[in-house]
Write a protein that holds these residues in place. Structure first.
Motif, PDB file in Angstrom:
ATOM      1  N   ALA A 169     -27.001  27.219 -13.875  1.00  0.00           N
ATOM      2  CA  ALA A 169     -27.846  27.916 -12.898  1.00  0.00           C
ATOM      3  C   ALA A 169     -27.023  28.925 -12.100  1.00  0.00           C
ATOM      4  CB  ALA A 169     -28.498  26.895 -11.968  1.00  0.00           C
ATOM      5  N   LYS A 170     -27.690  29.970 -11.641  1.00  0.00           N
ATOM      6  CA  LYS A 170     -27.016  30.956 -10.782  1.00  0.00           C
ATOM      7  C   LYS A 170     -26.812  30.351  -9.392  1.00  0.00           C
ATOM      8  CE  LYS A 170     -28.774  34.992 -13.228  1.00  0.00           C
ATOM      9  NZ  LYS A 170     -29.699  34.281 -14.168  1.00  0.00           N
ATOM     10  N   GLU A 171     -25.898  30.952  -8.635  1.00  0.00           N
ATOM     11  CA  GLU A 171     -25.571  30.366  -7.326  1.00  0.00           C
ATOM     12  C   GLU A 171     -26.807  30.200  -6.436  1.00  0.00           C
ATOM     13  OE1 GLU A 171     -22.216  32.117  -5.307  1.00  0.00           O
ATOM     14  OE2 GLU A 171     -21.128  32.399  -7.182  1.00  0.00           O
ATOM     15  N   ASN A 172     -27.642  31.247  -6.364  1.00  0.00           N
ATOM     16  CA  ASN A 172     -28.836  31.134  -5.516  1.00  0.00           C
ATOM     17  C   ASN A 172     -29.822  30.097  -6.064  1.00  0.00           C
ATOM     18  OD1 ASN A 172     -29.416  32.804  -7.699  1.00  0.00           O
ATOM     19  ND2 ASN A 172     -31.083  33.847  -6.614  1.00  0.00           N
ATOM     20  N   GLU A 173     -29.836  29.945  -7.375  1.00  0.00           N
ATOM     21  CA  GLU A 173     -30.705  28.915  -7.972  1.00  0.00           C
ATOM     22  C   GLU A 173     -30.209  27.516  -7.621  1.00  0.00           C
ATOM     23  OE1 GLU A 173     -32.255  31.165 -12.070  1.00  0.00           O
ATOM     24  OE2 GLU A 173     -30.454  29.917 -12.144  1.00  0.00           O
ATOM     25  N   LEU A 188     -15.504  31.272 -11.893  1.00  0.00           N
ATOM     26  CA  LEU A 188     -16.972  31.242 -11.807  1.00  0.00           C
ATOM     27  C   LEU A 188     -17.471  29.830 -11.493  1.00  0.00           C
ATOM     28  CD1 LEU A 188     -19.697  32.893 -12.616  1.00  0.00           C
ATOM     29  CD2 LEU A 188     -19.487  31.627 -14.762  1.00  0.00           C
ATOM     30  N   TYR A 189     -16.976  28.860 -12.230  1.00  0.00           N
ATOM     31  CA  TYR A 189     -17.461  27.476 -12.046  1.00  0.00           C
ATOM     32  C   TYR A 189     -16.966  26.892 -10.710  1.00  0.00           C
ATOM     33  CZ  TYR A 189     -18.967  27.754 -16.935  1.00  0.00           C
ATOM     34  OH  TYR A 189     -19.579  28.121 -18.106  1.00  0.00           O
ATOM     35  N   LYS A 190     -15.782  27.314 -10.281  1.00  0.00           N
ATOM     36  CA  LYS A 190     -15.297  26.842  -8.982  1.00  0.00           C
ATOM     37  C   LYS A 190     -16.234  27.308  -7.865  1.00  0.00           C
ATOM     38  CE  LYS A 190     -11.146  26.856  -5.983  1.00  0.00           C
ATOM     39  NZ  LYS A 190     -11.900  26.454  -4.820  1.00  0.00           N
ATOM     40  N   LYS A 191     -16.661  28.564  -7.935  1.00  0.00           N
ATOM     41  CA  LYS A 191     -17.594  29.087  -6.940  1.00  0.00           C
ATOM     42  C   LYS A 191     -18.910  28.303  -6.973  1.00  0.00           C
ATOM     43  CE  LYS A 191     -18.217  33.517  -6.118  1.00  0.00           C
ATOM     44  NZ  LYS A 191     -18.467  34.953  -6.490  1.00  0.00           N
ATOM     45  N   LYS A 192     -19.390  28.045  -8.158  1.00  0.00           N
ATOM     46  CA  LYS A 192     -20.642  27.293  -8.288  1.00  0.00           C
ATOM     47  C   LYS A 192     -20.468  25.864  -7.781  1.00  0.00           C
ATOM     48  CE  LYS A 192     -22.776  29.783 -12.124  1.00  0.00           C
ATOM     49  NZ  LYS A 192     -23.621  29.584 -13.302  1.00  0.00           N
ATOM     50  N   ARG A 193     -19.310  25.304  -8.066  1.00  0.00           N
ATOM     51  CA  ARG A 193     -19.010  23.951  -7.577  1.00  0.00           C
ATOM     52  C   ARG A 193     -19.071  23.953  -6.050  1.00  0.00           C
ATOM     53  NH1 ARG A 193     -14.019  21.159  -6.349  1.00  0.00           N
ATOM     54  NH2 ARG A 193     -13.541  23.155  -5.358  1.00  0.00           N
ATOM     55  N   ASP A 194     -18.449  24.960  -5.437  1.00  0.00           N
ATOM     56  CA  ASP A 194     -18.466  25.050  -3.978  1.00  0.00           C
ATOM     57  C   ASP A 194     -19.899  25.171  -3.454  1.00  0.00           C
ATOM     58  OD1 ASP A 194     -15.734  24.885  -4.034  1.00  0.00           O
ATOM     59  OD2 ASP A 194     -15.379  27.034  -3.784  1.00  0.00           O
ATOM     60  N   VAL A 195     -20.703  25.947  -4.170  1.00  0.00           N
ATOM     61  CA  VAL A 195     -22.102  26.133  -3.751  1.00  0.00           C
ATOM     62  C   VAL A 195     -22.878  24.820  -3.818  1.00  0.00           C
ATOM     63  CG1 VAL A 195     -24.295  27.235  -4.381  1.00  0.00           C
ATOM     64  CG2 VAL A 195     -22.182  28.591  -4.321  1.00  0.00           C
ATOM     65  N   ASP A 199     -28.266   9.412   3.191  1.00  0.00           N
ATOM     66  CA  ASP A 199     -28.166   8.169   2.411  1.00  0.00           C
ATOM     67  C   ASP A 199     -28.071   8.439   0.896  1.00  0.00           C
ATOM     68  OD1 ASP A 199     -30.727   9.028   1.988  1.00  0.00           O
ATOM     69  OD2 ASP A 199     -31.678   7.084   2.414  1.00  0.00           O
ATOM     70  N   THR A 200     -28.096   9.722   0.518  1.00  0.00           N
ATOM     71  CA  THR A 200     -27.901  10.066  -0.895  1.00  0.00           C
ATOM     72  C   THR A 200     -26.434  10.415  -1.098  1.00  0.00           C
ATOM     73  OG1 THR A 200     -30.144  10.940  -0.967  1.00  0.00           O
ATOM     74  CG2 THR A 200     -28.675  11.564  -2.763  1.00  0.00           C
ATOM     75  N   GLU A 201     -25.746   9.538  -1.797  1.00  0.00           N
ATOM     76  CA  GLU A 201     -24.310   9.761  -2.007  1.00  0.00           C
ATOM     77  C   GLU A 201     -24.064  10.532  -3.296  1.00  0.00           C
ATOM     78  OE1 GLU A 201     -21.802   6.236  -1.789  1.00  0.00           O
ATOM     79  OE2 GLU A 201     -23.264   5.422  -0.354  1.00  0.00           O
ATOM     80  N   CYS A 202     -23.203  11.527  -3.206  1.00  0.00           N
ATOM     81  CA  CYS A 202     -22.878  12.311  -4.406  1.00  0.00           C
ATOM     82  C   CYS A 202     -21.374  12.323  -4.627  1.00  0.00           C
ATOM     83  CB  CYS A 202     -23.380  13.746  -4.259  1.00  0.00           C
ATOM     84  SG  CYS A 202     -25.175  13.864  -4.141  1.00  0.00           S
ATOM     85  N   SER A 203     -20.992  12.335  -5.898  1.00  0.00           N
ATOM     86  CA  SER A 203     -19.573  12.458  -6.231  1.00  0.00           C
ATOM     87  C   SER A 203     -19.089  13.843  -5.832  1.00  0.00           C
ATOM     88  CB  SER A 203     -19.377  12.259  -7.743  1.00  0.00           C
ATOM     89  OG  SER A 203     -20.113  13.240  -8.468  1.00  0.00           O
ATOM     90  N   TYR A 204     -17.810  13.938  -5.525  1.00  0.00           N
ATOM     91  CA  TYR A 204     -17.217  15.254  -5.263  1.00  0.00           C
ATOM     92  C   TYR A 204     -16.561  15.734  -6.555  1.00  0.00           C
ATOM     93  CZ  TYR A 204     -14.118  18.944  -3.732  1.00  0.00           C
ATOM     94  OH  TYR A 204     -13.488  20.152  -3.615  1.00  0.00           O
ATOM     95  N   PRO A 205     -17.093  16.816  -7.144  1.00  0.00           N
ATOM     96  CA  PRO A 205     -16.564  17.244  -8.454  1.00  0.00           C
ATOM     97  C   PRO A 205     -15.283  18.052  -8.338  1.00  0.00           C
ATOM     98  CG  PRO A 205     -18.482  18.564  -7.850  1.00  0.00           C
ATOM     99  CD  PRO A 205     -18.249  17.615  -6.722  1.00  0.00           C
ATOM    100  N   GLU A 206     -14.197  17.405  -8.623  1.00  0.00           N
ATOM    101  CA  GLU A 206     -12.903  18.098  -8.684  1.00  0.00           C
ATOM    102  C   GLU A 206     -12.781  18.916  -9.966  1.00  0.00           C
ATOM    103  OE1 GLU A 206      -9.752  15.107  -6.646  1.00  0.00           O
ATOM    104  OE2 GLU A 206     -10.640  14.381  -8.525  1.00  0.00           O
ATOM    105  N   GLY A 207     -13.656  18.632 -10.926  1.00  0.00           N
ATOM    106  CA  GLY A 207     -13.580  19.330 -12.204  1.00  0.00           C
ATOM    107  C   GLY A 207     -14.895  19.212 -12.961  1.00  0.00           C
ATOM    108  N   GLY A 208     -14.933  19.819 -14.119  1.00  0.00           N
ATOM    109  CA  GLY A 208     -16.094  19.692 -14.991  1.00  0.00           C
ATOM    110  C   GLY A 208     -17.312  20.466 -14.531  1.00  0.00           C
ATOM    111  N   PHE A 209     -18.474  20.009 -14.979  1.00  0.00           N
ATOM    112  CA  PHE A 209     -19.732  20.746 -14.767  1.00  0.00           C
ATOM    113  C   PHE A 209     -20.741  20.001 -13.890  1.00  0.00           C
ATOM    114  CE2 PHE A 209     -19.987  23.610 -18.848  1.00  0.00           C
ATOM    115  CZ  PHE A 209     -18.848  24.288 -18.452  1.00  0.00           C
ATOM    116  N   PHE A 210     -20.412  18.771 -13.414  1.00  0.00           N
ATOM    117  CA  PHE A 210     -21.475  17.917 -12.908  1.00  0.00           C
ATOM    118  C   PHE A 210     -21.158  17.217 -11.582  1.00  0.00           C
ATOM    119  CE2 PHE A 210     -21.175  17.571 -17.593  1.00  0.00           C
ATOM    120  CZ  PHE A 210     -22.294  18.307 -17.926  1.00  0.00           C
TER     121      PHE A 210
END
Lengths: 364, 364
Positions: free
Chosen positions: A342-346, A266-273, A285-296
């Motif tokens: 949050a849900k995927e669409n959210e 479930l969280y992997k799918k959300k991570r992908d989303v 110009d907004t840099e984001c970490s790539y989450p290999e794990g966790g919730f954030f």
């Protein structure tokens, strides 16, 4: 309807409420005296026994006597904070760790992360700089990182243990997201690589069973467990007997594996989303970490004040946590997005709104 | 089979386990998201609402915003201890209060009880003696007294409030045994007589529903609630959501009255048994308090070291708590007997054994 990208709330769909209903019914029929009575401060023995079996999944063995049950990982941190007056800590890190250190007036030496883990050269330099008078004896780290979702590499884990050995400090490993890595199997806990008894392991069932039950624990083979147990007794005597036994029974019945497996998917799918949505909607110009794990995910835009972004986001019913909470003295340009609740669409909708707002705000 | 006259454990027969089974089943079907998710540090609003209705039974009204849910009354005491560096306290008193004060290095001014309550002349004298530099701002009292079972009279309650007004201090009222008076109806809580907002009220459902659920609370209309809430957040974030909702639902369904009524009858019978047994089996030079309420009797024999008595008692499978635990600096000749947990025949047997041992030990 608010889109919550704020706290580290698990998706309620993962809560094993049907099993818990069965378990409570069983517990209150067969061991009501235990489930509703006072228990020892250290925690109910049979539950500690189940936890000692459970941590084998994270690659190490420890006896039930070396486990202290706590009111979530947060209480584990509070209890540990009674042991030191200074500490080295990864930065950014869990906002609840920072706030407890501030509350306890503990002097913190922040050590930044790169994409492999805390930067050990900086930790070593800081240790040498501080020297022996206020010697750094503890280092706090969340290997499946909050707030970036990065995962500390195996090599960095080993190097950290070597450094701990060389400079004689202990590691407080907060393994609360330990099962949640999305691109590879869970890495061994620092504790599982620890040959010198240097790793004080803390974790919780908040992200894999339920945070409402408040069952965390500290596992450590040193004399600290007894000291922490005494402190626990003075604070609130014990964690809920019923909640302990619920978690113990979930472990005993071995339904934890399927809960974790399902949650991981479930969280992997959300991570992908969230990763896809960020790519689509955020200005480059907004840099984001790539989450290999966790919730954030932790994002940063040097032209942006994240508290201004939050103010605007709330008007459009999107919630997140400004970066300042995760740094000891900076983070104004950062913000943390949670994809667990949050849900995927959210998530898609929330990121789209934030993307629009970032573009608007930057134009001011 | 051990006879436990030690801790303040409720009789498990009073635990409403069938109702709790129903309630958990209901909660996890209808509000699983709330019951298993994180909640606010102050406590779940609907539960605080039920508690605000519940305290009317103790004679006062307070809004749900002025209630903080705590991990038992013990955590309420720990949280409050963050507010002061000295305190006046009744003596003897709850061992868990004394130990937390010691742990927090708080300077305590002990105020003895007579058979009507804490001796107010001594409290007044102490307040004047201490003066304004380390001014005494709080006084801790358990009106249904632990460890003596005595009940503070209505007149003494009123006088204490007058003294608090005259010398501008606050009263921490620990009303955990508030419903348990055996020879007359419950007396009004100090809080219900409080016209100046001087009484910080703490209580718990440990003695009337279940101590395993760890639901206590602080009720106070001052700004302290917000401060204590912030401290609670740093210690362990919150009390178990599930346990809060269980207690909230027991209150909402109004089954608490019959639980209390049944428990009151049960404990009154046990109280009668312990009083009768003491009269029959203890040597006359052993003086014991007459418990008008609560769970305990405090006994004293000037020729006796209660730790020696305990050592012998344990050999014969009888457990109690030596008096030292209930005094700040004495109590060696005293010991506390609990009549809440042991069965009636066990109480008789335990007292008989203790009576024999007291006679034997004195002969040395």
């Amino acid at each position: 309807m608010q889109i919550n990208l704020g706290g580290g709330l698990p998706d309620p769909i993962t809560f094993p409420w049907e099993q818990i209903t069965d378990i409570v019914s069983y517990l209150l029929k067969t061991k009501q005296d235990k489930a509703l009575q006072y228990a020892s401060s250290q925690g109910i023995e049979e539950v500690r026994h189940e936890i000692s079996n459970f941590v084998r999944k994270r690659g190490f063995s420890i006896s039930e006597d070396q486990i202290l049950i706590t009111g979530g990982a947060k209480e584990a941190i509070f209890l540990l904070s009674e042991l030191f007056s200074n500490i080295a800590s990864e930065e950014p890190t869990f906002q609840g760790f920072i706030s407890t250190m501030k509350f306890k007036h503990i002097n913190v030496y922040p050590i930044p992360w790169d994409d492999k883990g805390p930067i050990l050269d900086i930790l070593e330099k800081k240790i040498k700089e501080v020297g022996s008078i206020n010697q750094i004896k503890y280092f706090y780290v969340i290997p499946i990182h909050n707030p970036t979702g990065r995962v500390m590499t195996l090599q960095r884990r080993k190097q950290l243990l070597e450094l701990a050995s060389d400079f004689d400090f202990k590691i407080i490993e907060d393994d609360i997201y330990g099962f949640y890595t999305y691109d590879f199997p869970p890495l061994p806990a620092l504790k599982s690589l620890d040959k010198e008894g240097r790793v004080i392991y803390i974790s919780s069932f908040s992200k894999i069973i339920s945070p409402g039950l408040r069952i965390g624990f500290i596992a450590y083979e040193g004399k600290e467990i007894e000291m922490l147990n005494n402190i626990k007794a003075e604070i609130n005597h014990q964690v809920s007997s019923l909640d302990q036994l619920i978690v113990g029974e979930i472990l005993k019945r071995n339904i934890i594996d399927s809960i974790i497996d399902n949650s991981l998917l479930l969280y992997k799918k959300k991570r992908d989303v969230i990763v896809k949505s960020i790519k689509e909607y955020f200005p480059t110009d907004t840099e984001c970490s790539y989450p290999e794990g966790g919730f954030f995910v932790l994002c940063k835009n040097d032209k942006l004040d994240s508290s201004v972004l939050l103010k605007e986001a709330i008007k459009r019913d999107v919630k997140f946590i400004p970066g300042e909470k995760f740094f000891y003295s900076e983070g104004k340009n950062s913000f943390r997005l949670s994809f667990s609740y949050a849900k995927e669409n959210e998530i898609t909708e929330g990121i789209k709104i934030l993307g629009e707002l970032i573009k608007q705000i930057k134009e001011y």
